[in-house]
Design a protein around this motif. Structure first.
Motif, PDB file in Angstrom:
ATOM      1  N   HIS A  48       0.825  -1.205   0.000  1.00 53.60           N
ATOM      2  CA  HIS A  48       0.000   0.000   0.000  1.00 53.60           C
ATOM      3  C   HIS A  48       0.861   1.256   0.000  1.00 53.60           C
ATOM      4  N   LEU A  49       1.873   1.280   0.846  1.00 51.26           N
ATOM      5  CA  LEU A  49       2.710   2.479   0.953  1.00 51.26           C
ATOM      6  C   LEU A  49       3.616   2.665  -0.258  1.00 51.26           C
ATOM      7  N   THR A  50       3.889   1.599  -0.975  1.00 52.43           N
ATOM      8  CA  THR A  50       4.620   1.746  -2.236  1.00 52.43           C
ATOM      9  C   THR A  50       3.787   2.570  -3.212  1.00 52.43           C
ATOM     10  N   GLY A  51       2.516   2.221  -3.327  1.00 48.30           N
ATOM     11  CA  GLY A  51       1.638   2.974  -4.219  1.00 48.30           C
ATOM     12  C   GLY A  51       1.443   4.410  -3.766  1.00 48.30           C
ATOM     13  N   ILE A  52       1.300   4.616  -2.467  1.00 49.82           N
ATOM     14  CA  ILE A  52       1.133   5.965  -1.927  1.00 49.82           C
ATOM     15  C   ILE A  52       2.366   6.812  -2.207  1.00 49.82           C
ATOM     16  N   THR A  53       3.534   6.249  -1.951  1.00 42.77           N
ATOM     17  CA  THR A  53       4.780   6.998  -2.115  1.00 42.77           C
ATOM     18  C   THR A  53       5.027   7.343  -3.575  1.00 42.77           C
ATOM     19  N   TYR A  54       4.841   6.373  -4.457  1.00 37.81           N
ATOM     20  CA  TYR A  54       5.002   6.656  -5.887  1.00 37.81           C
ATOM     21  C   TYR A  54       3.958   7.646  -6.379  1.00 37.81           C
ATOM     22  N   GLY A  55       2.722   7.422  -5.985  1.00 39.77           N
ATOM     23  CA  GLY A  55       1.652   8.263  -6.500  1.00 39.77           C
ATOM     24  C   GLY A  55       1.756   9.710  -6.067  1.00 39.77           C
ATOM     25  N   ALA A  99      10.435  -3.127  -4.182  1.00 37.36           N
ATOM     26  CA  ALA A  99       9.688  -2.063  -4.854  1.00 37.36           C
ATOM     27  C   ALA A  99       9.474  -0.888  -3.906  1.00 37.36           C
ATOM     28  N   TYR A 100       9.235  -1.198  -2.642  1.00 36.03           N
ATOM     29  CA  TYR A 100       9.060  -0.121  -1.667  1.00 36.03           C
ATOM     30  C   TYR A 100      10.365   0.646  -1.462  1.00 36.03           C
ATOM     31  N   ARG A 101      11.475  -0.066  -1.413  1.00 39.24           N
ATOM     32  CA  ARG A 101      12.771   0.617  -1.289  1.00 39.24           C
ATOM     33  C   ARG A 101      12.983   1.576  -2.458  1.00 39.24           C
ATOM     34  N   ARG A 102      12.635   1.123  -3.649  1.00 40.27           N
ATOM     35  CA  ARG A 102      12.801   1.985  -4.831  1.00 40.27           C
ATOM     36  C   ARG A 102      11.852   3.176  -4.779  1.00 40.27           C
ATOM     37  N   ALA A 103      10.644   2.954  -4.280  1.00 37.80           N
ATOM     38  CA  ALA A 103       9.686   4.056  -4.152  1.00 37.80           C
ATOM     39  C   ALA A 103      10.198   5.095  -3.161  1.00 37.80           C
ATOM     40  N   CYS A 104      10.751   4.630  -2.054  1.00 33.19           N
ATOM     41  CA  CYS A 104      11.299   5.558  -1.058  1.00 33.19           C
ATOM     42  C   CYS A 104      12.427   6.389  -1.659  1.00 33.19           C
ATOM     43  N   HIS A 122      -2.662  15.890  -8.206  1.00 33.22           N
ATOM     44  CA  HIS A 122      -3.149  14.746  -7.425  1.00 33.22           C
ATOM     45  C   HIS A 122      -3.918  13.817  -8.352  1.00 33.22           C
ATOM     46  N   HIS A 123      -4.047  12.525  -7.972  1.00 34.89           N
ATOM     47  CA  HIS A 123      -4.757  11.581  -8.854  1.00 34.89           C
ATOM     48  C   HIS A 123      -6.224  11.941  -9.039  1.00 34.89           C
ATOM     49  N   VAL A 134       4.305  15.660   0.793  1.00 29.69           N
ATOM     50  CA  VAL A 134       5.270  15.085   1.729  1.00 29.69           C
ATOM     51  C   VAL A 134       4.601  14.841   3.076  1.00 29.69           C
ATOM     52  N   HIS A 135       3.825  15.812   3.541  1.00 29.56           N
ATOM     53  CA  HIS A 135       3.139  15.644   4.820  1.00 29.56           C
ATOM     54  C   HIS A 135       2.106  14.513   4.738  1.00 29.56           C
ATOM     55  N   THR A 136       1.432  14.385   3.607  1.00 30.75           N
ATOM     56  CA  THR A 136       0.456  13.308   3.432  1.00 30.75           C
ATOM     57  C   THR A 136       1.124  11.946   3.509  1.00 30.75           C
ATOM     58  N   VAL A 137       2.247  11.793   2.807  1.00 29.06           N
ATOM     59  CA  VAL A 137       2.958  10.517   2.808  1.00 29.06           C
ATOM     60  C   VAL A 137       3.553  10.236   4.195  1.00 29.06           C
TER      61      VAL A 137
END
Length: 214
Positions: A48-55, A99-104, A122-123, A134-137
């Motif tokens: 979930h956080l991978t998608g949030i961070t990338y998005g 994938a999460y490491r790459r998103a970070c 925003h989407h 940044v604050h949202t993530v």
């Protein structure tokens, strides 16, 4: 003096590294296992956080991202029903963690390269600033890392925000006494006598703490 951007980068990295530590050392089944009635599981949090961070930190600002990251899942109708909160049988848990490491890393590059007042999309189509995203993530990552704290403790007892976290003792006797104090099985005097008997108890440290917070 630390700048706002430096502070945000540091805080975001700290909580992201804490989450990554929460999934270290577990097998595939343990990472996938639902641990609450609502199905909360460790690899689902990461996904979930991978998608949030990338998005929010990459796509919203037109930054580059790996071509293979979550493209099929993000377009899937099942996403509306929680697809990003668990791993499908075809998805490798190791691959999702990487994938999460790459998103970070991609999110950190965006923050480092752009001004915090930079606007993006925003989407939902609304205009947002990098500062807002940044604050949202940071907020969402902190919330879900708290979930991971509980899930990991239920899985194998690991606690704390990082390796050797001094605020999270793993002494079984300490934890037994601490729980007894919470439930009222022992009173304050018994608890304090026990704490003061511990080898690492330092009266000077606590005196300084009380002075700062009085």
């Amino acid at each position: 003096m630390t700048s706002e951007k430096e502070l945000l980068l540091r805080e975001l990295d700290e909580i992201q590294q804490s989450l990554l530590w929460k999934v270290e050392g577990l097998g595939d089944d343990e990472l996938r296992r639902p641990m609450t009635p609502t199905g909360t599981n460790l690899i689902g949090i990461v996904k979930h956080l991978t998608g949030i961070t990338y998005g929010y930190l990459v796509a919203a600002f037109g930054q580059e991202r790996a071509a293979d990251e979550l493209t099929s899942e993000l377009d899937d109708e099942e996403l509306l029903f929680g697809l990003d909160l668990w791993a499908t049988p075809e998805e490798s848990v190791a691959g999702l963690v990487e994938a999460y490491r790459r998103a970070c890393a991609a999110g950190a590059r965006t923050i480092a390269e752009l001004d915090l007042d930079t606007t993006g999309t925003h989407h939902t189509g609304s205009t947002v600033t990098l500062r807002e995203m940044v604050h949202t993530v940071l907020l969402d990552t902190t919330r879900h890392t708290g979930h991971a704290d509980v899930v990991r403790e239920l899985t194998d007892g690991r606690v704390g925000g990082r390796p050797d976290d001094p605020m999270s003792p793993d002494d079984p006797e300490y934890l037994r006494m601490y729980r007894a104090r919470i439930t009222g099985e022992i009173d304050r005097a018994t608890w304090m006598a026990y704490v003061k008997s511990l080898p690492d108890y330092n009266p000077a440290v606590w005196a300084e703490f009380r002075a700062r917070n009085s």
